[in-house]
Structures are given as structure tokens and as C-alpha cells.
Design a protein around this motif. Structure first.
Motif, PDB file in Angstrom:
ATOM      1  N   LEU A 145      40.734  63.565  36.803  1.00  0.00           N
ATOM      2  CA  LEU A 145      39.493  63.481  37.571  1.00  0.00           C
ATOM      3  C   LEU A 145      39.578  62.528  38.750  1.00  0.00           C
ATOM      4  O   LEU A 145      38.620  62.416  39.521  1.00  0.00           O
ATOM      5  CB  LEU A 145      38.337  63.121  36.639  1.00  0.00           C
ATOM      6  CG  LEU A 145      38.028  64.211  35.608  1.00  0.00           C
ATOM      7  CD1 LEU A 145      36.859  63.819  34.729  1.00  0.00           C
ATOM      8  CD2 LEU A 145      37.736  65.545  36.289  1.00  0.00           C
ATOM      9  N   PHE A 146      40.722  61.875  38.947  1.00  0.00           N
ATOM     10  CA  PHE A 146      40.911  61.132  40.197  1.00  0.00           C
ATOM     11  C   PHE A 146      40.785  62.061  41.396  1.00  0.00           C
ATOM     12  O   PHE A 146      40.439  61.622  42.490  1.00  0.00           O
ATOM     13  CB  PHE A 146      42.276  60.433  40.216  1.00  0.00           C
ATOM     14  CG  PHE A 146      42.318  59.158  39.423  1.00  0.00           C
ATOM     15  CD1 PHE A 146      41.585  58.054  39.821  1.00  0.00           C
ATOM     16  CD2 PHE A 146      43.088  59.055  38.273  1.00  0.00           C
ATOM     17  CE1 PHE A 146      41.617  56.861  39.103  1.00  0.00           C
ATOM     18  CE2 PHE A 146      43.131  57.876  37.543  1.00  0.00           C
ATOM     19  CZ  PHE A 146      42.396  56.781  37.953  1.00  0.00           C
ATOM     20  N   GLN A 147      41.082  63.334  41.204  1.00  0.00           N
ATOM     21  CA  GLN A 147      41.017  64.286  42.315  1.00  0.00           C
ATOM     22  C   GLN A 147      39.594  64.499  42.818  1.00  0.00           C
ATOM     23  O   GLN A 147      39.398  65.016  43.917  1.00  0.00           O
ATOM     24  CB  GLN A 147      41.609  65.633  41.910  1.00  0.00           C
ATOM     25  CG  GLN A 147      40.840  66.374  40.846  1.00  0.00           C
ATOM     26  CD  GLN A 147      41.527  67.630  40.361  1.00  0.00           C
ATOM     27  OE1 GLN A 147      41.419  68.671  40.997  1.00  0.00           O
ATOM     28  NE2 GLN A 147      42.261  67.545  39.254  1.00  0.00           N
ATOM     29  N   ARG A 178      46.825  52.942  43.338  1.00  0.00           N
ATOM     30  CA  ARG A 178      47.342  53.201  41.994  1.00  0.00           C
ATOM     31  C   ARG A 178      48.510  54.182  42.001  1.00  0.00           C
ATOM     32  O   ARG A 178      49.488  54.000  41.281  1.00  0.00           O
ATOM     33  CB  ARG A 178      46.209  53.743  41.122  1.00  0.00           C
ATOM     34  CG  ARG A 178      46.585  54.013  39.673  1.00  0.00           C
ATOM     35  CD  ARG A 178      45.419  54.676  38.935  1.00  0.00           C
ATOM     36  NE  ARG A 178      44.328  53.754  38.702  1.00  0.00           N
ATOM     37  CZ  ARG A 178      44.087  53.140  37.547  1.00  0.00           C
ATOM     38  NH1 ARG A 178      44.896  53.356  36.508  1.00  0.00           N
ATOM     39  NH2 ARG A 178      43.064  52.327  37.409  1.00  0.00           N
ATOM     40  N   TYR A 179      48.404  55.233  42.831  1.00  0.00           N
ATOM     41  CA  TYR A 179      49.378  56.325  42.763  1.00  0.00           C
ATOM     42  C   TYR A 179      50.142  56.606  44.057  1.00  0.00           C
ATOM     43  O   TYR A 179      51.109  57.372  44.041  1.00  0.00           O
ATOM     44  CB  TYR A 179      48.690  57.617  42.315  1.00  0.00           C
ATOM     45  CG  TYR A 179      48.175  57.540  40.901  1.00  0.00           C
ATOM     46  CD1 TYR A 179      49.058  57.465  39.823  1.00  0.00           C
ATOM     47  CD2 TYR A 179      46.807  57.514  40.632  1.00  0.00           C
ATOM     48  CE1 TYR A 179      48.588  57.368  38.516  1.00  0.00           C
ATOM     49  CE2 TYR A 179      46.334  57.429  39.331  1.00  0.00           C
ATOM     50  CZ  TYR A 179      47.232  57.355  38.281  1.00  0.00           C
ATOM     51  OH  TYR A 179      46.767  57.255  36.984  1.00  0.00           O
ATOM     52  N   GLY A 180      49.687  56.034  45.160  1.00  0.00           N
ATOM     53  CA  GLY A 180      50.388  56.263  46.414  1.00  0.00           C
ATOM     54  C   GLY A 180      50.024  57.558  47.110  1.00  0.00           C
ATOM     55  O   GLY A 180      50.703  57.976  48.057  1.00  0.00           O
ATOM     56  N   TYR A 186      45.723  64.413  44.669  1.00  0.00           N
ATOM     57  CA  TYR A 186      46.109  63.995  43.325  1.00  0.00           C
ATOM     58  C   TYR A 186      46.556  65.172  42.463  1.00  0.00           C
ATOM     59  O   TYR A 186      47.500  65.047  41.670  1.00  0.00           O
ATOM     60  CB  TYR A 186      44.962  63.250  42.630  1.00  0.00           C
ATOM     61  CG  TYR A 186      45.365  62.765  41.265  1.00  0.00           C
ATOM     62  CD1 TYR A 186      46.035  61.552  41.113  1.00  0.00           C
ATOM     63  CD2 TYR A 186      45.149  63.543  40.128  1.00  0.00           C
ATOM     64  CE1 TYR A 186      46.468  61.126  39.864  1.00  0.00           C
ATOM     65  CE2 TYR A 186      45.580  63.125  38.880  1.00  0.00           C
ATOM     66  CZ  TYR A 186      46.232  61.924  38.763  1.00  0.00           C
ATOM     67  OH  TYR A 186      46.672  61.516  37.527  1.00  0.00           O
ATOM     68  N   ALA A 187      45.915  66.324  42.575  1.00  0.00           N
ATOM     69  CA  ALA A 187      46.267  67.461  41.724  1.00  0.00           C
ATOM     70  C   ALA A 187      47.705  67.898  41.954  1.00  0.00           C
ATOM     71  O   ALA A 187      48.450  68.154  40.997  1.00  0.00           O
ATOM     72  CB  ALA A 187      45.305  68.624  41.964  1.00  0.00           C
ATOM     73  N   ALA A 212      54.980  60.928  44.719  1.00  0.00           N
ATOM     74  CA  ALA A 212      54.154  60.372  45.801  1.00  0.00           C
ATOM     75  C   ALA A 212      54.862  60.467  47.146  1.00  0.00           C
ATOM     76  O   ALA A 212      54.246  60.794  48.176  1.00  0.00           O
ATOM     77  CB  ALA A 212      53.797  58.925  45.491  1.00  0.00           C
ATOM     78  N   ARG A 213      56.163  60.190  47.168  1.00  0.00           N
ATOM     79  CA  ARG A 213      56.910  60.291  48.430  1.00  0.00           C
ATOM     80  C   ARG A 213      56.933  61.729  48.946  1.00  0.00           C
ATOM     81  O   ARG A 213      56.807  61.963  50.153  1.00  0.00           O
ATOM     82  CB  ARG A 213      58.342  59.775  48.239  1.00  0.00           C
ATOM     83  CG  ARG A 213      58.457  58.267  48.138  1.00  0.00           C
ATOM     84  CD  ARG A 213      59.888  57.793  48.363  1.00  0.00           C
ATOM     85  NE  ARG A 213      60.805  58.339  47.379  1.00  0.00           N
ATOM     86  CZ  ARG A 213      61.129  57.736  46.239  1.00  0.00           C
ATOM     87  NH1 ARG A 213      60.567  56.580  45.924  1.00  0.00           N
ATOM     88  NH2 ARG A 213      61.991  58.294  45.397  1.00  0.00           N
TER      89      ARG A 213
END
Length: 309
Positions: A145-147, A178-180, A186-187, A212-213
Motif C-alpha cells: 500500500l505504499f503505492q 525507505r526504498y529509493g 512502488y508496484a 531501485a536503481r
């Protein structure tokens, strides 16, 4: 135009599973010995959220289909490890009877609960997050749900991975930190990384940092797949091999991870009541299930929210 009061969208299964495993059964039972630890913990978490966040509106979302056929058709491994031998989701025997109790208490309180056939609670939350006027606070311990975080619409995720008392109030900057990746990426990031808890294998050898990169460089999975066909795209040989081997998975995984935003939902009352809708029934339920303390804390939180706003 007057500012809308915040709406709190609650991932009910996320909360009651967390409550069930966080409170020993021995600590919360009815007079005849039936466990009510999930019910008591759920109500206490809701009370704390109301007391600290002071929402004016609330909807609790339920899983009417925890493993939708359309997701399984795309990715058969989706949640496959959580399917019980007789079908359905593996749920502790002493949790299942507590879910109807939670729904009965919410009904007596006057808190709206909604689910939709063929969709998970995540999808209901996603649809409400784009159709309800903001500001919106989504409450869940589900990373997917970050998305939904959207600064422009005022959608935040109150992530309860460490519990309600230590929730992380996440906007887009928090997701990036948190995730870059940005929340709207995010998905695709999650599809690359994978998630064993949902049966998402991810791309072998691609962890969070590499995922992430890749998202930062190519934008999304479509961009990554397009770049794979370009010899000059600059992939390291080993990474190119890994991504190439995962083409079939990458073609479907983002659709599985992405939360639906178009679930057909009826018009919903969202106003959070200042007092129980059916106080006599609430008292009867509280006495029957030994929930007097938890219901009182939640009723007090509802009343205090309105009298001290």
C-alpha cells in the motif's frame, strides 16, 4: 470551500491478524473460555488511531476475496503457499470466529465496513483513496500500500509494521527514503524485488537496491523490458541474463502487485460517529464477549475526538 475532515481507511484484516498474534489468547477470553484476543486488540488499535489521528471519517475494508482469480490467472504462485488443503486461506482456528465479532461491534458503533466480490481489502482501500475527498490516511501493515501514497491528493500511509504505537506516517518523501523509489513506482519496484509472503518470486538475484536503481534509470518495468532489447542499454551481462530469464514473470507481475483503483463500490456513509449507533447492542456485545474495557476506550476516543477538536 470548507476543508474536508480527514478520512481514515483501515485495512481491517491487517489489524486483526496483527492483534491476534500480538495478544496471547490466555489474556483475552469470554466467560466460557472463547478467545477474543483479536477482537480486543483490534478495538484497542482503532481507539488509539482515533485518539491520536482524530479522523472525521472512517471506512474499514475487508477481504471478500483474499486471492482473486484474476490475479492467480496472471501468476499462479500468488499466495499459493497460504491455501488450505480444503481450499480457502490458512487462518488460525481461533481467529476465524472472532472476525464476525469484530464486524458486529463495528456495526453497533456505526463504523462503515465494506468489501467487494473478486477483490482484496487492498483494492477497496485503493479505490476509496482515489474516490474519497482528501485528506486520506490509509492504515495498514501491508507494504504494497505504499503505492497509494499521493502527495498531490493528500493520501498518506500510516504504516503499522512496528505496531500502531510506532506507526510510520509516510508521504512520498518517506517512501523514497525507505526504498529509493517514488510511491507511484512502488508496484514495479516490488515486482522486481519479489515478496515471498505473497508468493511473488521477484527476479532472481535482484534485491531492493538493484531494483531501485533499475526503476530510477528506466522508469518502470516496461522501460526495463524495452531496454533489454537494446544492445546499447548498458546492462551488466549478468544482470541482463537475470532480467531476460524473468521476462514472462515481469510481463504479469506488476499487474498482480498493482492495487485496483476501480472497484465497484456502493455509496458509503463515511462520517465517524461521536457516539455508538446502537449503544444498547454495543453494551450487550461487550458483556457477552468480555470487551467492556476495549469498547469503552473506543467510545471514549470517539467522544473526545469531537469534544476537543
Amino acid at each position: 470551500m470548507a476543508q474536508q475532515t480527514p478520512i481514515m481507511l483501515v485495512d481491517a484484516p491487517s489489524l486483526y491478524f496483527r492483534a491476534y498474534f500480538g495478544i496471547p489468547e490466555s489474556a483475552a477470553r469470554t466467560a466460557d473460555g472463547q478467545p477474543v484476543n483479536a477482537v480486543r486488540g483490534f478495538l484497542d488499535m482503532l481507539a488509539q488511531l482515533v485518539r491520536t489521528r482524530r479522523p472525521g471519517r472512517m471506512v474499514c475494508a475487508m477481504d471478500h476475496d483474499w486471492r482473486p482469480d484474476w490475479r492467480v490467472a496472471l501468476l499462479p504462485s500468488y499466495k499459493a503457499h497460504r491455501v488450505a488443503p480444503e481450499g480457502g486461506e490458512v487462518v488460525p482456528d481461533t481467529l476465524s470466529p472472532q472476525v464476525p465479532m469484530i464486524l458486529d461491534v463495528l456495526d453497533a458503533l456505526g463504523v462503515t465496513v465494506v468489501g467487494a466480490a473478486g477483490y482484496e481489502a487492498d483494492d477497496v482501500l485503493g479505490t476509496l483513496s482515489v474516490t474519497q475527498p482528501g485528506p486520506v490516511e490509509v492504515v495498514s501493515g501491508d507494504r504494497d500500500l505504499f503505492q497509494l501514497v499521493d502527495d498531490a491528493r493528500g493520501v498518506r500511509l500510516l504504516y503499522i509494521g512496528r505496531g500502531v504505537a510506532k506507526l510510520d506516517d509516510c508521504d512520498d518523501t518517506a517512501v523514497r527514503s525507505r526504498y529509493g523509489v517514488a510511491a507511484d513506482r512502488y508496484a514495479d519496484f516490488a515486482a522486481l524485488r519479489g515478496d515471498p509472503s505473497d508468493g511473488l518470486p521477484g527476479v532472481a538475484g535482484v534485491g531492493e537496491k538493484t531494483a531501485a536503481r533499475l526503476i530510477e534509470r528506466y522508469g518502470d518495468i516496461d522501460g526495463i523490458l524495452a531496454a533489454l532489447d537494446d544492445p546499447a542499454s548498458g546492462f551488466a551481462p549478468g544482470l541482463r541474463t537475470k532480467l531476460d530469464a524473468a521476462r514472462d514473470y515481469l510481463a504479469v507481475a506488476p499487474k498482480v502487485v498493482r492495487v485496483a483503483l476501480d472497484v465497484p463500490l456502493p455509496p458509503l456513509p463515511t462520517e465517524l460517529p461521536a457516539a455508538p449507533a446502537d449503544p444498547e447492542r454495543l453494551v450487550e456485545l461487550a458483556e457477552r464477549w468480555n470487551l467492556a474495557g476495549s469498547t469503552r476506550r473506543l467510545v471514549d476516543a470517539l467522544a473526545t475526538r469531537t469534544t476537543t477538536a
